[in-house]
Design a protein around this motif. Structure first.
Motif, short mmCIF file in Angstrom:
data_model
loop_
_atom_site.label_atom_id
_atom_site.label_comp_id
_atom_site.label_asym_id
_atom_site.label_seq_id
_atom_site.Cartn_x
_atom_site.Cartn_y
_atom_site.Cartn_z
N LEU A 44 0.83 -1.20 0.00
CA LEU A 44 0.00 0.00 0.00
C LEU A 44 0.87 1.26 0.00
N GLY A 45 1.91 1.28 0.82
CA GLY A 45 2.81 2.43 0.87
C GLY A 45 3.55 2.63 -0.45
N HIS A 46 3.95 1.53 -1.08
CA HIS A 46 4.61 1.63 -2.38
C HIS A 46 3.67 2.23 -3.43
N LEU A 47 2.44 1.76 -3.44
CA LEU A 47 1.48 2.28 -4.42
C LEU A 47 1.16 3.75 -4.16
N LEU A 48 0.98 4.11 -2.90
CA LEU A 48 0.70 5.52 -2.58
C LEU A 48 1.93 6.39 -2.86
N GLY A 49 3.11 5.89 -2.60
CA GLY A 49 4.32 6.64 -2.92
C GLY A 49 4.45 6.91 -4.41
N ASN A 51 1.82 7.02 -6.53
CA ASN A 51 0.73 7.92 -6.92
C ASN A 51 1.00 9.36 -6.53
N PHE A 52 1.64 9.57 -5.37
CA PHE A 52 1.94 10.92 -4.91
C PHE A 52 3.29 11.43 -5.40
N GLY A 66 8.04 5.43 0.87
CA GLY A 66 6.59 5.29 1.01
C GLY A 66 6.20 3.90 1.50
N GLY A 70 4.32 3.11 5.01
CA GLY A 70 3.06 2.36 4.97
C GLY A 70 3.11 1.10 5.81
#
Length: 89
Positions: A44-49, A51-52, A66, A70
């Motif tokens: 989740l942190g990798h994906l949000l990192g 995306n942001f 990220g 996460g």
């Protein structure tokens, strides 16, 4: 054969969950929970990192910062949700 980035991320997430269990303790059930939560939080942190657009400490296409944030965020949340409530008399 899995990609090297996927393997490295899986190893890091596993280490995060295992070290978290080593520090905070618990039984085998909590170890399994911490490993699963570490993997999910890392993903989740990798994906949000991504995306942001957080591009600090990247290893290839893996967003380490990220993913680490996460993983530990969800690990602390799991720790507080699974801790035993001791009654004081």
């Amino acid at each position: 054969m899995p990609a090297p980035t996927l393997t490295f991320g899986f190893i890091l997430a596993t280490i995060f969950g295992a070290v978290f269990h080593l520090i905070f303790g618990g039984d085998v059930r909590r170890l399994a929970i911490f490993l699963l939560v570490g993997w999910f939080g890392f993903l989740l942190g990798h994906l949000l990192g991504g995306n942001f657009g957080i591009s600090v400490f990247n290893v290839g296409s893996l967003h380490i910062l990220g993913a680490t944030v996460g993983a530990f965020t969800l690990l602390f949340l799991a720790h507080f949700m699974t801790r035993s409530k001791r009654s004081t008399r």
